[in-house]
Design a protein around this motif. Structure first.
Motif, mmCIF file in Angstrom:
data_model
loop_
_atom_site.group_PDB
_atom_site.id
_atom_site.type_symbol
_atom_site.label_atom_id
_atom_site.label_comp_id
_atom_site.label_asym_id
_atom_site.label_seq_id
_atom_site.Cartn_x
_atom_site.Cartn_y
_atom_site.Cartn_z
ATOM 1 N N VAL A 153 0.847 -1.200 0.000
ATOM 2 C CA VAL A 153 0.000 0.000 0.000
ATOM 3 C C VAL A 153 0.881 1.246 0.000
ATOM 4 O O VAL A 153 0.610 2.222 -0.716
ATOM 5 N N ARG A 154 1.913 1.252 0.809
ATOM 6 C CA ARG A 154 2.838 2.392 0.845
ATOM 7 C C ARG A 154 3.450 2.636 -0.535
ATOM 8 O O ARG A 154 3.570 3.779 -0.982
ATOM 9 N N GLU A 155 3.858 1.545 -1.185
ATOM 10 C CA GLU A 155 4.478 1.685 -2.501
ATOM 11 C C GLU A 155 3.458 2.132 -3.547
ATOM 12 O O GLU A 155 3.768 2.954 -4.418
ATOM 13 N N ALA A 156 2.241 1.605 -3.453
ATOM 14 C CA ALA A 156 1.197 1.990 -4.411
ATOM 15 C C ALA A 156 0.844 3.464 -4.276
ATOM 16 O O ALA A 156 0.519 4.136 -5.268
ATOM 17 N N ALA A 157 0.922 3.990 -3.048
ATOM 18 C CA ALA A 157 0.608 5.404 -2.834
ATOM 19 C C ALA A 157 1.586 6.307 -3.577
ATOM 20 O O ALA A 157 1.231 7.408 -4.015
ATOM 21 N N LEU A 158 2.820 5.828 -3.741
ATOM 22 C CA LEU A 158 3.817 6.616 -4.465
ATOM 23 C C LEU A 158 3.524 6.628 -5.964
ATOM 24 O O LEU A 158 3.873 7.578 -6.664
ATOM 25 N N GLU A 159 2.890 5.569 -6.449
ATOM 26 C CA GLU A 159 2.571 5.478 -7.874
ATOM 27 C C GLU A 159 1.245 6.136 -8.228
ATOM 28 O O GLU A 159 1.053 6.571 -9.371
ATOM 29 N N TYR A 160 0.317 6.202 -7.260
ATOM 30 C CA TYR A 160 -1.043 6.640 -7.542
ATOM 31 C C TYR A 160 -1.079 8.024 -8.192
ATOM 32 O O TYR A 160 -0.629 8.998 -7.616
ATOM 33 N N ARG A 161 -1.571 8.076 -9.430
ATOM 34 C CA ARG A 161 -1.752 9.312 -10.194
ATOM 35 C C ARG A 161 -0.455 10.102 -10.376
ATOM 36 O O ARG A 161 -0.478 11.299 -10.644
ATOM 37 N N GLY A 162 0.656 9.426 -10.213
ATOM 38 C CA GLY A 162 1.925 10.105 -10.429
ATOM 39 C C GLY A 162 2.248 10.198 -11.917
ATOM 40 O O GLY A 162 1.784 9.395 -12.723
ATOM 41 N N LYS A 204 0.152 14.587 -1.106
ATOM 42 C CA LYS A 204 -1.108 14.519 -0.355
ATOM 43 C C LYS A 204 -1.557 13.079 -0.081
ATOM 44 O O LYS A 204 -1.792 12.695 1.068
ATOM 45 N N ILE A 205 -1.682 12.278 -1.148
ATOM 46 C CA ILE A 205 -2.180 10.914 -0.978
ATOM 47 C C ILE A 205 -1.194 10.032 -0.206
ATOM 48 O O ILE A 205 -1.589 9.328 0.733
ATOM 49 N N PRO A 206 0.095 10.037 -0.558
ATOM 50 C CA PRO A 206 1.031 9.239 0.244
ATOM 51 C C PRO A 206 1.032 9.638 1.715
ATOM 52 O O PRO A 206 1.062 8.776 2.598
ATOM 53 N N SER A 207 0.967 10.941 1.987
ATOM 54 C CA SER A 207 0.970 11.391 3.382
ATOM 55 C C SER A 207 -0.248 10.882 4.131
ATOM 56 O O SER A 207 -0.157 10.413 5.273
ATOM 57 N N LEU A 208 -1.419 10.977 3.487
ATOM 58 C CA LEU A 208 -2.642 10.511 4.125
ATOM 59 C C LEU A 208 -2.597 9.007 4.408
ATOM 60 O O LEU A 208 -2.930 8.544 5.499
ATOM 61 N N LEU A 209 -2.166 8.237 3.397
ATOM 62 C CA LEU A 209 -2.142 6.783 3.555
ATOM 63 C C LEU A 209 -1.085 6.332 4.558
ATOM 64 O O LEU A 209 -1.339 5.464 5.391
ATOM 65 N N TRP A 210 0.085 6.929 4.490
ATOM 66 C CA TRP A 210 1.140 6.519 5.407
ATOM 67 C C TRP A 210 0.771 6.870 6.849
ATOM 68 O O TRP A 210 1.006 6.080 7.767
ATOM 69 N N THR A 211 0.206 8.049 7.041
ATOM 70 C CA THR A 211 -0.219 8.442 8.389
ATOM 71 C C THR A 211 -1.323 7.513 8.884
ATOM 72 O O THR A 211 -1.348 7.107 10.052
ATOM 73 N N THR A 212 -2.256 7.181 7.996
ATOM 74 C CA THR A 212 -3.343 6.276 8.367
ATOM 75 C C THR A 212 -2.812 4.923 8.817
ATOM 76 O O THR A 212 -3.265 4.358 9.815
ATOM 77 N N LEU A 213 -1.833 4.399 8.089
ATOM 78 C CA LEU A 213 -1.251 3.104 8.452
ATOM 79 C C LEU A 213 -0.508 3.175 9.780
ATOM 80 O O LEU A 213 -0.570 2.257 10.594
ATOM 81 N N ASP A 214 0.183 4.272 10.019
ATOM 82 C CA ASP A 214 0.983 4.407 11.235
ATOM 83 C C ASP A 214 0.117 4.646 12.470
ATOM 84 O O ASP A 214 0.401 4.120 13.551
ATOM 85 N N VAL A 215 -0.941 5.444 12.302
ATOM 86 C CA VAL A 215 -1.758 5.843 13.445
ATOM 87 C C VAL A 215 -2.984 4.954 13.628
ATOM 88 O O VAL A 215 -3.528 4.839 14.716
ATOM 89 N N GLY A 216 -3.420 4.313 12.534
ATOM 90 C CA GLY A 216 -4.619 3.492 12.610
ATOM 91 C C GLY A 216 -5.886 4.306 12.523
ATOM 92 O O GLY A 216 -6.861 4.049 13.238
ATOM 93 N N LEU A 217 -5.899 5.317 11.646
ATOM 94 C CA LEU A 217 -7.070 6.179 11.517
ATOM 95 C C LEU A 217 -8.231 5.442 10.871
ATOM 96 O O LEU A 217 -8.044 4.562 10.040
ATOM 97 N N ARG A 218 -9.447 5.832 11.261
ATOM 98 C CA ARG A 218 -10.644 5.339 10.600
ATOM 99 C C ARG A 218 -10.921 6.211 9.361
ATOM 100 O O ARG A 218 -10.451 7.346 9.301
ATOM 101 N N PRO A 219 -11.703 5.704 8.407
ATOM 102 C CA PRO A 219 -11.997 6.495 7.209
ATOM 103 C C PRO A 219 -12.577 7.865 7.532
ATOM 104 O O PRO A 219 -12.221 8.853 6.888
ATOM 105 N N ILE A 220 -13.465 7.969 8.538
ATOM 106 C CA ILE A 220 -14.075 9.251 8.871
ATOM 107 C C ILE A 220 -13.021 10.224 9.373
ATOM 108 O O ILE A 220 -13.097 11.420 9.135
ATOM 109 N N GLU A 221 -11.979 9.713 10.056
ATOM 110 C CA GLU A 221 -10.919 10.592 10.552
ATOM 111 C C GLU A 221 -10.023 11.055 9.398
ATOM 112 O O GLU A 221 -9.528 12.172 9.424
#
Length: 223
Positions: A153-162, A204-221
Motif C-alpha cells: 500500500v505504501r508503494e502503491a501510494a507513491l505510484e497513484y496518479r503520479g 497529499k495521498i502518500p501522506s494521508l495513507l502513510w499516516t493512516t497506516l501508522d496511526v490506525g485512523l478510521r476512514p471518517i478521521e
C-alpha cells in the motif's frame, strides 16, 4: 439548535409527507432535542461525551424509520416510542435481507433512543430487544493488512496518479501527459503549466495513507 444539528435532516421527506404542518413542527422540535443530546452527551452522559457527528446522523436517520413504522402500525402520529414498537421494528428487520451489520446498527439506534428517554426525562422504561443482531465479527477486524500488504500500500501510494518529471520525457510524450493533465484538472491543454505538472506529484495521498497506516485512523478521521 446547534450548527452541527442543522447539518442533520430532522424531518426527512418520507416523514414530512406523512405529517400535517403542526405535527411536522412538533416532530422537528422532538428530533432536535434528541440529536442535540446525542451530539453533546449521548455516548457517556456522566462525562458529557457525545457521539461523533457521523454516528449521530446515521442513528437519527434510522430512528426516523422506526418512528414512521410506528405511525403506520398505530395509524396515528406519536412521539412516544415504546419497547413494543421497537420490538416490532426489530422483528420486521429480522425478516428482511438487510445485512447483519445494518440490522445491528438499527438496534443500536433504538437503544440510544431509550437511553435518551432515561437520562433526559427520567423514564423508567428499559428495553431489552427480543432479538439481537450483534456478533463477535462486528467488534473484531474482519479484514486487516498483513505486513507485506502494508508495504505494498505504501508503494502503491507513491505510484497513484503520479506522472514523470517534466524534463524526463520526450516532446511527444510531454504532449500526451499534457492532455492527461488537462482532463484531470478540467482545463485546456494550452493552460497546463509546469506548476500544474509539479503539483500532480504532490505528497497529499502518500501522506494521508502513510499516516493512516501508522496511526490506525478510521476512514471518517481521514476525511
Amino acid at each position: 439548535m446547534s450548527e452541527e444539528t442543522e447539518n442533520i435532516v430532522l424531518v426527512p421527506e418520507p416523514s414530512a409527507k406523512y405529517l400535517n404542518p403542526r405535527q411536522r413542527v412538533s416532530y422537528r422540535d422532538h428530533r432536535s432535542k434528541l440529536v442535540d443530546w446525542m451530539l453533546s452527551e449521548g455516548k457517556d452522559p456522566k462525562r458529557s461525551i457525545g457521539y461523533a457527528h457521523s454516528t449521530t446522523r446515521q442513528r437519527a436517520y434510522r430512528l426516523d424509520t422506526l418512528y414512521r413504522k410506528t405511525w403506520q402500525a398505530e395509524n396515528r402520529y406519536t412521539e412516544n416510542i415504546t419497547p413494543t414498537h421497537a420490538n416490532a421494528w426489530i422483528q420486521e428487520l429480522a425478516e428482511t435481507d438487510y445485512s447483519q451489520s445494518y440490522r445491528h446498527c438499527c438496534q443500536k439506534a433504538a437503544q440510544t433512543l431509550f437511553k435518551w428517554k432515561r437520562h433526559e426525562f427520567g423514564s423508567a422504561v428499559e428495553w431489552e430487544p427480543n432479538l439481537s443482531f450483534a456478533s463477535r465479527s462486528l467488534h473484531n477486524p474482519r479484514d486487516f493488512l498483513t505486513r507485506d500488504e502494508r508495504e505494498r500500500v505504501r508503494e502503491a501510494a507513491l505510484e497513484y496518479r503520479g506522472i514523470p518529471d517534466y524534463d524526463a520525457v520526450t516532446p511527444d510524450e510531454r504532449e500526451r501527459w499534457r492532455r492527461y493533465l488537462a482532463q484531470r484538472l478540467g482545463k485546456s491543454k494550452d493552460d497546463v503549466t509546469v506548476d500544474d505538472w509539479e503539483a500532480a506529484n504532490s505528497w497529499k495521498i502518500p501522506s494521508l495513507l502513510w499516516t493512516t497506516l501508522d496511526v490506525g485512523l478510521r476512514p471518517i478521521e481521514v476525511r
